[in-house]
Design a protein around this motif. Sequence first.
Motif, PDB file in Angstrom:
ATOM      1  N   HIS A  40       0.823  -1.206   0.000  1.00 43.35           N
ATOM      2  CA  HIS A  40       0.000   0.000   0.000  1.00 43.35           C
ATOM      3  C   HIS A  40       0.862   1.264   0.000  1.00 43.35           C
ATOM      4  N   ARG A 103      -7.904 -15.229  -2.049  1.00 40.19           N
ATOM      5  CA  ARG A 103      -8.889 -14.882  -3.084  1.00 40.19           C
ATOM      6  C   ARG A 103      -8.282 -13.924  -4.109  1.00 40.19           C
TER       7      ARG A 103
ATOM      8  N   ALA B  39      -4.429  -3.305  -8.853  1.00 46.01           N
ATOM      9  CA  ALA B  39      -3.368  -3.091  -7.867  1.00 46.01           C
ATOM     10  C   ALA B  39      -2.317  -4.184  -7.947  1.00 46.01           C
ATOM     11  N   HIS B  40      -2.715  -5.377  -8.404  1.00 47.25           N
ATOM     12  CA  HIS B  40      -1.755  -6.462  -8.529  1.00 47.25           C
ATOM     13  C   HIS B  40      -1.013  -6.392  -9.862  1.00 47.25           C
ATOM     14  N   SER B  69      -9.790 -10.375  -3.075  1.00 49.25           N
ATOM     15  CA  SER B  69      -8.883  -9.694  -2.160  1.00 49.25           C
ATOM     16  C   SER B  69      -8.641  -8.284  -2.679  1.00 49.25           C
ATOM     17  N   ASN B  70      -9.221  -7.303  -2.004  1.00 48.59           N
ATOM     18  CA  ASN B  70      -9.235  -5.926  -2.480  1.00 48.59           C
ATOM     19  C   ASN B  70      -7.946  -5.192  -2.097  1.00 48.59           C
ATOM     20  N   ALA B  71      -6.986  -5.159  -3.014  1.00 46.79           N
ATOM     21  CA  ALA B  71      -5.750  -4.413  -2.773  1.00 46.79           C
ATOM     22  C   ALA B  71      -5.854  -3.001  -3.339  1.00 46.79           C
ATOM     23  N   GLY B  74      -6.770   0.190  -0.834  1.00 48.04           N
ATOM     24  CA  GLY B  74      -5.678   0.608   0.035  1.00 48.04           C
ATOM     25  C   GLY B  74      -4.529   1.228  -0.742  1.00 48.04           C
ATOM     26  N   LEU B  75      -4.227   0.668  -1.910  1.00 47.65           N
ATOM     27  CA  LEU B  75      -3.142   1.234  -2.716  1.00 47.65           C
ATOM     28  C   LEU B  75      -3.487   2.663  -3.130  1.00 47.65           C
TER      29      LEU B  75
END
Lengths: 161, 161, 161, 161, 161, 161, 161, 161
Positions: A40, A103, B39-40, B69-71, B74-75
């Motif tokens: 992040h 996930r 984000a990934h 998975s929610n990145a 936050g990023l």
Amino acid sequence: MKDRVVIMMGSSKDEEFTKPIRSTLKALGLSYELHVASAHKTPERILEILEQDAGSEDRIVYITVAGRSNALSGLVDANTHYPVIACPPLGDSLAIDLYSSLRMPSGVAPLVILQPESAALACAKIFALWNATVRERVLSHQKKMKDKLMLDEEKLRGTVE
Amino acid sequence: MKDRVVIMMGSSKDEEFTKPIRSTLKALGLSYELHVASAHKTPERILEILEQDAGSEDRIVYITVAGRSNALSGLVDANTHYPVIACPPLGDSLAIDLYSSLRMPSGVAPLVILQPESAALACAKIFALWNATVRERVLSHQKKMKDKLMLDEEKLRGTVE
Amino acid sequence: MKDRVVIMMGSSKDEEFTKPIRSTLKALGLSYELHVASAHKTPERILEILEQDAGSEDRIVYITVAGRSNALSGLVDANTHYPVIACPPLGDSLAIDLYSSLRMPSGVAPLVILQPESAALACAKIFALWNATVRERVLSHQKKMKDKLMLDEEKLRGTVE
Amino acid sequence: MKDRVVIMMGSSKDEEFTKPIRSTLKALGLSYELHVASAHKTPERILEILEQDAGSEDRIVYITVAGRSNALSGLVDANTHYPVIACPPLGDSLAIDLYSSLRMPSGVAPLVILQPESAALACAKIFALWNATVRERVLSHQKKMKDKLMLDEEKLRGTVE
Amino acid sequence: MKDRVVIMMGSSKDEEFTKPIRSTLKALGLSYELHVASAHKTPERILEILEQDAGSEDRIVYITVAGRSNALSGLVDANTHYPVIACPPLGDSLAIDLYSSLRMPSGVAPLVILQPESAALACAKIFALWNATVRERVLSHQKKMKDKLMLDEEKLRGTVE
Amino acid sequence: MKDRVVIMMGSSKDEEFTKPIRSTLKALGLSYELHVASAHKTPERILEILEQDAGSEDRIVYITVAGRSNALSGLVDANTHYPVIACPPLGDSLAIDLYSSLRMPSGVAPLVILQPESAALACAKIFALWNATVRERVLSHQKKMKDKLMLDEEKLRGTVE
Amino acid sequence: MKDRVVIMMGSSKDEEFTKPIRSTLKALGLSYELHVASAHKTPERILEILEQDAGSEDRIVYITVAGRSNALSGLVDANTHYPVIACPPLGDSLAIDLYSSLRMPSGVAPLVILQPESAALACAKIFALWNATVRERVLSHQKKMKDKLMLDEEKLRGTVE
Amino acid sequence: MKDRVVIMMGSSKDEEFTKPIRSTLKALGLSYELHVASAHKTPERILEILEQDAGSEDRIVYITVAGRSNALSGLVDANTHYPVIACPPLGDSLAIDLYSSLRMPSGVAPLVILQPESAALACAKIFALWNATVRERVLSHQKKMKDKLMLDEEKLRGTVE
């Protein structure tokens, strides 16, 4: 062309959690290096490390250690062709935070394992595919576990009440 | 110096989910732009957008839409001083994926809301702090809801059995 | 000394679930063989396969596919020095059955991943450590994903309403 | 026309939990006022506060703090055009009580965040849209976090074992 | 001084769910009236109804029907000395929304029951404390259930295989 | 014809948990009697108590207190026309054991409440329907709660920082 | 002195669920009888059946089938010296209702199993302790399962791609 | 032809947990023997024990004790015609690990029970089918529990306040 394990932590608070990973890696004959970088907060640093490593001739496995919502493991995995083992430090929040390590979107493929010692062992099993020293240590580690169990069993067989 | 909403999706598959966000934003007098960036997989693109926006004189609220998975939320939040509203498209996987939007590291502060129409409304309430047109539409939207309920109540009061 | 993937299913009913694993493996340049053997019902067969493989000079990664209470992945892992990737076919019972793949005893270290395509990709990333053909395909696979996202983003940037 | 944060607690027992919210708000250059009023027991008081605030020319963000079944956040949100940030004090009852802050009826749109320091930060990001002092402090706060991480990373890079 | 059941719904969408409550109440000899009022959106209407009822000489039991985050049951209960039965329409979201009906602050005491027919029966058991007609119907309702079971049992006893 | 509360515990270990129920009942002007009988182990005793009570002219509300798999509340409810309030002593096992108090078969209608003081209050609200003394105490109890909150609010309004 | 299985259902609606229990019992050489009696509504009938059976010279295993909050299995178990196998018909409510079959008070000991065919098999394994016919059928049943798996494995070994 | 209980633990760490099983077995007149063998690490030892026991003329019930992902109970059950009682030592990880003991593949039928004393009691109820001594002790154990409860109830009846 070296064999290297790269441990990435999302926060310096996770250093304690990595200790059994590191001691087990060493016991199995593997050297490692340690980074702290947040998916992040400092994603550029992560991408920088991955780019450097991609340019090396080394054989690398990443072990990613990030709790709460784990964005680190997926970010690392999507930006490298090297294998990634996610070992999230979950403790009491297992049922809360586990899914964020598993996930993943399509095409993002970190491999998840919970116990830090076992993350090191799984990592060593990969290096054992070509590294005979590591392979011998993995086999010896597994044999010791079985011997210990067989010894426990022998002692107990005395217990008939 | 414009008022802008920036909707960021983690995948083009989420476009359908953003439709009620977009129609509600427009109904409340807000324009928006739409991005897809992971984000990934494409974090550089996210950082590029954020840098451009940071350099503008605009007043921006981000709405981030990413499942599993929610990145993304936050990023985005850690790399902008603008507010971030996370509206994850969870459907049947609510209990599985929700925590990845909420369990942020310290200093990372996306705000979570589940219903897409309500994400737009919450977003409009922020712009309403200085934008009188949006404020009037928010107040009118809230009044309509209450009037509808009072009308339903008036009709039902006939029901005594 | 061959590079081989060995897919082990706990039941012939899991064959459908393995199809995306198998097609992705082939697309990434890897050959595989397929077994069905139950850790509960035919453990001797599993041990027999593992013993044969241990005697070979091959470089093997196991992919274990077993639903409900997953005993297969741990049994395979504890009895081989080769890496084991557990890809349990969970579907609607994710929250019920997931932990049986993850909560291993000490020294047992299968690596867990949920999506079958991603199990194949993670497997390929291991072979990519020494196999240049596989490495090129992994890199190309990752590049395609990113290009697709960047293209989606370019199209959307037109959407400002 | 002042910039004001209004913290509403459902019980005086929640005062301890609000301390990091309040100290972070002050550190980011924001003043606040504190209320205690229960959506169940003293809803008239809540409506009275909201009515007074609606009549002011101030720019207000509410932070609502109520545990167990959180009725406060939704009641406040439905009766004001100002933004509402719900920061429920959940502790060990996270998995039990979280949904009562998130599962709102249509048209009710409090924004949820778990950590009290982060609730203050998210709140400040809203004021930063027009308040340059707050914006500078938000940016400085984010920069400090990143610098701290980069410093930790620099130190660790020495760790190669 | 009448015996009255007052059913309060949080939304007119809940009317279908109240049908078995209403038909069972009638079958057990109780009349009811029906309201729709939201604890979030029209709390003043709820307080107005409760004030009117408090001034009556009637014997009233409230049945509150509100899904998602149930603020209605607690708001009604805290503002009346009459008993409140919460019968939330949960369906597939049982595990998500149930706690918002149960985790009340101290001194707020709605009684929770899941099946709508049973909410009516529990309500009737309260009126049966002084109302002989209702008591007879409750007893007859219970007797019929038992007779049906004993009849089923008699038929089945023929099944010995 | 007396007003009576009958508290039934499934085990003498639950006596501690009933103390706040009992002290609150007394504070609200209600007398009670206390039984211990297990739906599993001494169901005949339960049926005997219920039969005796059914033959009385008393106005009775049962409060059933049984942890783990709660069979007591349903057994009592199905065998009496009096209302039954289930107050299971759950503590840390809330998420494990709660459903056994709520998922009743058709026609079985215990009313569930979690806090012991609130079980007593809900019980008193039933007696308040005809008993003026209890009604006054319930109203006074509710008023004290609200006054306490308003007093807390008055003190806090001084807190503007 | 006969060998008997007694299946008790909590409702006649559970009859469908018992069919695979019954057909598997017959296939394994066991006769059974079928009852329907509710621990909540007709506990006297359950106690009557148990008393009759206790007075017989028969060797009995009970299989109890009751969904939602399962009071039946514990009531039967606490009132008989015969073994009790609980096979609750859970379907989609597995995670909701399972614990009510398992969280028994001390000294109450029904044995839980989920699949109806397996409940019959486990039951047969008990009778197999002295009944040679049943033992042969259990062994043959287990052998068939293994042979089927070995045959599947033989076919698949052809699959090397 | 002896009556024997065979307790199998997956790890010597589980020995403490088996103590109440063992003391209760002895109190109920049953002798036992104790093994430690891991379904993952020493499956051959398990199969060896089962083969020896199958060749005996003894009447055996297995009690399997294995935490985390429980592979032991299913492995034992699938390879013996004797009944298997699974008593997993779950403690705080009940909700995490329980399903691995219950979600067995078809034809694998261990019977699950949570409390160690009750595992011994359930086991004894099986032996009680032919062993009169054990039957008397089971009946006496059950009678003592009921007498204790009736005595508690008699004492409490004095409590009318």
